[in-house]
Scaffold this motif. Structure first.
Motif, PDB file in Angstrom:
ATOM      1  N   LYS A 142      -7.502 -11.384   1.228  1.00  0.00           N
ATOM      2  CA  LYS A 142      -6.120 -11.287   0.787  1.00  0.00           C
ATOM      3  C   LYS A 142      -5.423 -12.636   0.688  1.00  0.00           C
ATOM      4  CE  LYS A 142      -5.628  -6.603   2.630  1.00  0.00           C
ATOM      5  NZ  LYS A 142      -4.887  -5.705   3.556  1.00  0.00           N
ATOM      6  N   ASN A 186     -13.152  -7.383   5.007  1.00  0.00           N
ATOM      7  CA  ASN A 186     -11.723  -7.759   4.956  1.00  0.00           C
ATOM      8  C   ASN A 186     -11.209  -7.900   3.528  1.00  0.00           C
ATOM      9  OD1 ASN A 186     -13.004 -10.168   4.192  1.00  0.00           O
ATOM     10  ND2 ASN A 186     -11.496 -11.460   5.219  1.00  0.00           N
ATOM     11  N   THR A 191     -15.994  -1.032   2.437  1.00  0.00           N
ATOM     12  CA  THR A 191     -14.682  -1.137   1.804  1.00  0.00           C
ATOM     13  C   THR A 191     -14.540   0.022   0.827  1.00  0.00           C
ATOM     14  OG1 THR A 191     -14.621  -3.543   2.016  1.00  0.00           O
ATOM     15  CG2 THR A 191     -13.187  -2.553   0.362  1.00  0.00           C
ATOM     16  N   TRP A 208      -2.148  -0.862  -3.873  1.00  0.00           N
ATOM     17  CA  TRP A 208      -3.574  -0.613  -3.769  1.00  0.00           C
ATOM     18  C   TRP A 208      -3.835   0.096  -2.441  1.00  0.00           C
ATOM     19  CZ3 TRP A 208      -6.134  -1.790  -8.150  1.00  0.00           C
ATOM     20  CH2 TRP A 208      -5.567  -2.746  -8.990  1.00  0.00           C
ATOM     21  N   ASP A 245      -6.815  -6.623  -6.286  1.00  0.00           N
ATOM     22  CA  ASP A 245      -5.785  -7.114  -7.199  1.00  0.00           C
ATOM     23  C   ASP A 245      -6.446  -7.344  -8.554  1.00  0.00           C
ATOM     24  OD1 ASP A 245      -3.357  -7.936  -8.171  1.00  0.00           O
ATOM     25  OD2 ASP A 245      -3.225  -9.768  -6.978  1.00  0.00           O
ATOM     26  N   ASN A 298     -10.852  -0.870   4.980  1.00  0.00           N
ATOM     27  CA  ASN A 298     -12.006  -1.651   5.437  1.00  0.00           C
ATOM     28  C   ASN A 298     -12.437  -1.191   6.821  1.00  0.00           C
ATOM     29  OD1 ASN A 298     -12.451  -3.981   3.421  1.00  0.00           O
ATOM     30  ND2 ASN A 298     -10.242  -4.101   3.782  1.00  0.00           N
ATOM     31  N   TYR A 358      -7.982 -16.046  -5.382  1.00  0.00           N
ATOM     32  CA  TYR A 358      -8.165 -15.555  -4.027  1.00  0.00           C
ATOM     33  C   TYR A 358      -9.366 -16.237  -3.374  1.00  0.00           C
ATOM     34  CZ  TYR A 358      -4.801 -11.755  -4.616  1.00  0.00           C
ATOM     35  OH  TYR A 358      -3.650 -11.035  -4.806  1.00  0.00           O
ATOM     36  N   GLY A 380      -9.196  -7.065   0.014  1.00  0.00           N
ATOM     37  CA  GLY A 380      -8.060  -6.459  -0.638  1.00  0.00           C
ATOM     38  C   GLY A 380      -8.367  -6.342  -2.125  1.00  0.00           C
ATOM     39  N   ASP A 432       0.872  -1.178   0.000  1.00  0.00           N
ATOM     40  CA  ASP A 432       0.000   0.000   0.000  1.00  0.00           C
ATOM     41  C   ASP A 432       0.907   1.225   0.000  1.00  0.00           C
ATOM     42  OD1 ASP A 432      -1.554   2.214   0.697  1.00  0.00           O
ATOM     43  OD2 ASP A 432      -2.778   1.106   2.133  1.00  0.00           O
TER      44      ASP A 432
END
Length: 665
Positions: A437, A415, A457, A406, A419, A410, A446, A417, A340
């Motif tokens: 994640k 939770n 989020t 990224w 991609d 959250n 994922y 992430g 991040d």
């Protein structure tokens, strides 16, 4: 060239005509040239809102990246291939210039970047350079350079005009001169190298060409004087030697004037262990150690690409795992150990603490499908248009990449992430996917995320500098839990919003005024709202958010398009002119055909062309390109004898035109 375009694959075996003198080369008579010409002009870009407090905010700290963009110099595809593995770079917001590292005494010492990587770079506002590869460590001799320093009767170096012509014709932005010739002593006269460079720089300015010349020298036996010679004679940048000299002092020059042109080089390969651990202080190496450089050059940047030799599983799962490993390594290099850029400190590894992000989103419109230029299937308008697994790679259709990779926040138990994901796409081959994640190597994907009631989020995706008048903003999204659609109007389990920041109006969370299912799609929705109330302000950051209305696990949220469009600027497409077949080679034993085709560019704002074979009235994808030339091979003629080229509007996917031609026509 693409597979199937080599003369040997057309049945020729005589190679005597394949070695052409660079000086005698004429792209106007080269039938392969049209496949190698870039089609995307260099996008103008500006400094974006910074992701952290440590990085340069002025744009005077620059980054020149040198990375292997193809595994081999020879055999590089101009119009993509069907190999998912590749260096499909995404962190363009941190790179000002990119040199596609290539060249060898047995493969060529003057190497042009391929059309696909030029278009990918230009879409994101990064300059792409060809390379002059003088490497005395690996076989370069004075005899091999015979003719390079020839002059005409007026005393002009002939090679200079050819370098300008070739860069101009193929659409790239100049040359990186890797001058290590005298590692083999006596190979070149260094003063003559400087003279060629100076003449190139002068002629580019005289002709008003937007081309650059960047010089590197390992300074073997020459001290630091060459840095001064290069920069005072017109070089746009000088790159110091591998961090060992760490910003060579510019003797007899105004240090402050030239400091930003002097790039300290860091060899990624040498420091990869420290990079992955997050404890290599880029800021100190680039700026603090010597005081003579404010800019940075990365050598062997694509060593993150070496992880393509690793990856569990077999077949496409192994390829996806390799791609994931590559992205993780690239993440460590660019945004540091936290993944991040907003969290990295000035003492940690990463380019983000040094280079402030740049953005090409500065006009009145922009649109992206987040395409990395590859996929395991092909999608158009939210529909899968490949009827079987269709592995493809064409970096020429790379989209504007997220500025920040990224920054995801959250709250209340979510939770997620972010991609890139190849499981699902709205257009081309991938989306930006929000999931947990944790990565499941066995399934090469994922794990679904946890969506909580009132859990939010928020993702900051793009920096921009966009003047607002009567534009609208839209996104194409899908949210699924197994086979359950979570966005249904009757009982939505998730609500979306646009997260925007304005120069004067500050941060705004804007609820879409329209939520419509995209007809015929695989659970995609079009969400949009009008921005007229912000007319006169400047949009500086663009993101999205989603909030749960129920507690759910195993949730996947996919973002397939994000756009700001202006109805008054709509440019309607017209049909491409008749598709022209340069070669059509049929194999009657197998009833297949190879076709080299081209067409005049369609009038209007074309985002891409999609090439299809018509099979029983349906369109079977063969490939995609932004260039108006393409090659298809091994077409099964028993399935159908018609080819279609579909031109798609950059800002309106419903505005497309299809031109059809028979294979036997």
């Amino acid at each position: 060239m693409p597979k199937g375009q080599k003369e040997s694959e057309f049945g020729y075996s005589d190679k005597s005509d394949l070695i052409n003198s660079f000086m005698n080369y004429n792209p106007q008579t080269d039938k392969d040239a049209k496949f190698n010409v870039a089609s995307v002009p260099l996008a103008t870009r500006q400094q974006a809102a910074g992701s952290n407090q440590n990085q340069d905010k002025t744009g005077t700290t620059r980054h020149h990246a040198m990375g292997v963009v193809n595994k081999n110099t020879s055999g590089t595809p101009a119009q993509g291939n069907h190999n998912f593995d590749g260096y499909n770079f995404t962190n363009w917001s941190y790179v000002d210039e990119y040199t596609g590292w290539a060249g060898a005494i047995n493969e060529g010492i003057i190497v042009l970047p391929s059309a696909d990587i030029i278009d990918a770079a230009h879409t994101n506002g990064t300059e792409m350079l060809g390379i002059i590869y003088f490497d005395g460590f690996f076989g370069l001799t004075a005899d091999a350079l015979k003719g390079f320093f020839d002059k005409d009767e007026a005393g002009n170096y002939k090679i200079v005009d050819k370098h300008i012509e070739v860069a101009d014709y193929f659409g790239f932005d100049g040359w990186f001169w890797n001058n290590q010739a005298n590692a083999n002593p006596g190979t070149v006269d260094e003063a003559e190298v400087t003279a060629v460079m100076a003449q190139y720089s002068a002629k580019v300015k005289q002709q008003n060409k937007k081309q650059r010349i960047v010089m590197y020298h390992n300074a073997l036996g020459y001290g630091d004087q060459l840095a001064t010679d290069y920069l005072t004679n017109g070089a746009d940048n000088y790159i110091s030697d591998f961090g060992f000299s760490n910003g060579q002092k510019l003797e007899n020059a105004n240090d402050k004037e030239y400091a930003f042109k002097n790039h300290t080089m860091i060899n990624i390969n040498s420091y990869w262990g420290s990079l992955k651990q997050g404890n290599y202080d880029f800021n100190y190496e680039v700026k603090g150690k010597n005081g003579y450089s404010t800019s940075y050059a990365s050598f062997a940047m694509a060593d993150t690409y070496k992880d393509f030799a690793q990856g569990s599983g077999v077949g496409i799962k192994q390829s996806i795992n390799k791609q994931k490993n590559f992205r993780d390594n690239d993440k460590a290099l660019f945004v540091g150990p936290h993944g991040d850029p907003s969290q990295v400190t000035d003492k940690e590894t990463g380019i983000a603490p040094i280079i402030g992000e740049r953005t090409p989103i500065i006009g009145e419109q922009f649109s992206t499908n987040f395409s990395t230029g590859n996929g395991i299937d092909f999608y158009s308008g939210g529909q899968k248009v490949s009827d079987e697994q269709f592995i493809w790679n064409h970096r020429g259709v790379t989209d504007i990449m997220p500025t920040y990779q990224w920054i995801v926040e959250n709250t209340n138990g979510n939770n997620f992430g972010a991609d890139f994901s190849y499981e699902k796409a709205y257009a081309k081959g991938n989306s930006v996917s929000f999931a947990a994640k944790e990565w499941d190597e066995n399934n090469a994907k994922y794990i679904g995320g946890n969506l909580k009631t009132n859990g939010k989020t928020k993702a900051k995706l793009f920096g921009s500098n966009m003047k607002i008048s009567n534009q609208k903003i839209s996104m194409k999204v899908s949210a699924m839990r197994e086979a359950i659609d979570l966005i249904t109007k009757s009982d939505p389990s998730i609500n979306f919003a646009f997260e925007l920041k304005f120069a004067n109006g500050g941060e705004k969370t804007i609820t879409p005024t329209s939520v419509e299912f995209v007809k015929g799609s695989q659970n995609w929705y079009d969400l949009e709202t009008d921005l007229s109330e912000f007319s006169g302000d400047t949009l500086t950051e663009i993101g999205i958010s989603f909030t749960g209305t129920k507690d759910l696990d195993k949730v996947f949220v996919d973002l397939g398009e994000l756009a700001v469009t202006k109805p008054s600027l709509e440019s309607k497409l017209d049909f491409v002119d008749d598709i022209k077949y340069e070669y059509l080679i049929k194999d009657h034993d197998f009833n297949t055909a190879n076709i080299r085709m081209y067409w005049d560019a369609a009038p209007g704002t074309v985002e891409r062309y999609e090439v299809y074979q018509i099979v029983n009235g349906e369109y079977k994808i063969l490939g995609t390109t932004r260039t108006n030339a393409y090659f298809v091979e091994n077409i099964d003629l028993s399935l159908g004898d018609k080819i279609a080229v579909k031109a798609i509007n950059k800002y309106d996917e419903n505005d497309f035109k299809i031109t059809i031609r028979g294979i036997n026509h």
